[in-house]
Write a protein that holds these residues in place. Structure first.
Motif, PDB file in Angstrom:
ATOM      1  N   HIS A  12       0.970  17.515 -14.217  1.00 27.73           N
ATOM      2  CA  HIS A  12      -0.347  18.161 -14.290  1.00 27.73           C
ATOM      3  C   HIS A  12      -0.194  19.682 -14.333  1.00 27.73           C
ATOM      4  O   HIS A  12      -0.860  20.352 -15.121  1.00 27.73           O
ATOM      5  CB  HIS A  12      -1.191  17.749 -13.077  1.00 27.73           C
ATOM      6  CG  HIS A  12      -2.522  18.444 -13.015  1.00 27.73           C
ATOM      7  ND1 HIS A  12      -3.635  18.005 -13.715  1.00 27.73           N
ATOM      8  CD2 HIS A  12      -2.919  19.571 -12.357  1.00 27.73           C
ATOM      9  CE1 HIS A  12      -4.643  18.829 -13.489  1.00 27.73           C
ATOM     10  NE2 HIS A  12      -4.241  19.777 -12.667  1.00 27.73           N
ATOM     11  N   ASP A  88      -1.376  22.242  -6.883  1.00 29.92           N
ATOM     12  CA  ASP A  88      -1.804  22.991  -8.059  1.00 29.92           C
ATOM     13  C   ASP A  88      -2.442  24.318  -7.653  1.00 29.92           C
ATOM     14  O   ASP A  88      -2.205  25.347  -8.292  1.00 29.92           O
ATOM     15  CB  ASP A  88      -2.801  22.164  -8.881  1.00 29.92           C
ATOM     16  CG  ASP A  88      -3.107  22.829 -10.214  1.00 29.92           C
ATOM     17  OD1 ASP A  88      -2.255  22.775 -11.116  1.00 29.92           O
ATOM     18  OD2 ASP A  88      -4.203  23.423 -10.351  1.00 29.92           O
ATOM     19  N   THR A 163      -8.213  19.442 -12.408  1.00 31.82           N
ATOM     20  CA  THR A 163      -7.468  19.142 -11.186  1.00 31.82           C
ATOM     21  C   THR A 163      -8.300  18.251 -10.273  1.00 31.82           C
ATOM     22  O   THR A 163      -7.796  17.278  -9.699  1.00 31.82           O
ATOM     23  CB  THR A 163      -7.092  20.441 -10.454  1.00 31.82           C
ATOM     24  OG1 THR A 163      -6.241  21.226 -11.296  1.00 31.82           O
ATOM     25  CG2 THR A 163      -6.365  20.146  -9.138  1.00 31.82           C
TER      26      THR A 163
END
Length: 254
Positions: A12, A88, A163
């Motif tokens: 990701h 993230d 996300t």
């Protein structure tokens, strides 16, 4: 809550960090796969050039991310989805902030320390989707205040929306649950769009034209500011809806 989720979270990050970039307004300077020149130099224990950054491999980037970012947020010890939110966010803005945003989502002291209280709250959380969404909202609030928002804001907003949707999918492992969140984002967007359109008009009505000029000016300024916030939030909820819809399609086809 598995170490195996690191690979999915890393993929990701790579999706959004991309290849080599050296944007003049990016304070991180030359970057590849999200790894800055400073980070690479610290990893190698020596100074590095932009060319060193440019030739960085995916494998090396993954080796850097695990101890410096994933382990820093204790990704192996927190539930799937929450690990992505902290990881993230940490890659984008530093591990301390990634942890703080997760802590805000959990409703515990936001001190940036992934200690026993935060771990316990994450592991025992009953409303994981809400935790993820609150954490992402806190992240958006921070990003909107940055001086570089006008340059990078749209990309950041899309990244946070994606996300959130990916984290919810990881946490629930249910396409139907993700679809529910898409519908909720759509409903909130519609309410905010309507509110933004009517705020200034309503502020100018109800006899407010009888106010002194100085007072009327203040009312208009406040009304415009509120409308702007509603419009920004509506735009973000549109991105959230789109991200959730895309994730549903991905899960249904996978």
């Amino acid at each position: 809550m598995t170490a195996a989720n690191y690979r999915a979270c890393l993929d990701h990050v790579f999706k959004w960090e991309g290849g080599y970039v050296d944007h003049p307004r990016d304070p991180g300077g030359a970057t590849k796969y999200g790894i800055t020149r400073t980070t690479l130099a610290a990893w190698r224990g020596r100074s590095v050039t932009k060319q060193d950054v440019k030739t960085l491999t995916v494998a090396t980037a993954g080796e850097i991310y695990r101890p410096k970012y994933w382990n820093a947020v204790r990704g192996d010890e927190i539930p799937d989805g929450m690990d992505l939110v902290a990881f993230d966010g940490g890659v984008n803005s530093g591990p301390l902030r990634g942890i703080r945003w997760l802590q805000i989502g959990l409703g515990v002291k936001a001190d940036g320390a992934m200690g026993s209280q935060t771990l316990g709250a994450a592991q025992s959380a009953k409303a994981g989707v809400t935790v993820i969404q609150r954490a992402c909202a806190a992240r958006m609030g921070f990003l909107r205040k940055l001086g570089t928002w006008s340059t990078f804001g749209r990309g950041w907003a899309r990244r946070v929306a994606d996300t959130e949707a990916t984290a919810v999918a990881m946490h629930t492992r249910s396409a139907s649950a993700v679809a529910v969140e898409a519908s909720r984002a759509k409903q909130v967007k519609a309410a905010q769009t309507t509110g933004a359109g009517g705020t200034v008009a309503s502020g100018a009505g109800s006899g407010l034209f009888d106010l002194p000029d100085w007072a009327m000016s203040g009312v208009v300024v406040v009304a415009v500011a509120v409308a702007l916030v509603l419009a920004l939030n509506a735009a973000q909820n549109a991105r959230r809806e789109a991200a959730y819809r895309a994730k549903v399609r991905e899960m249904s086809n996978g």
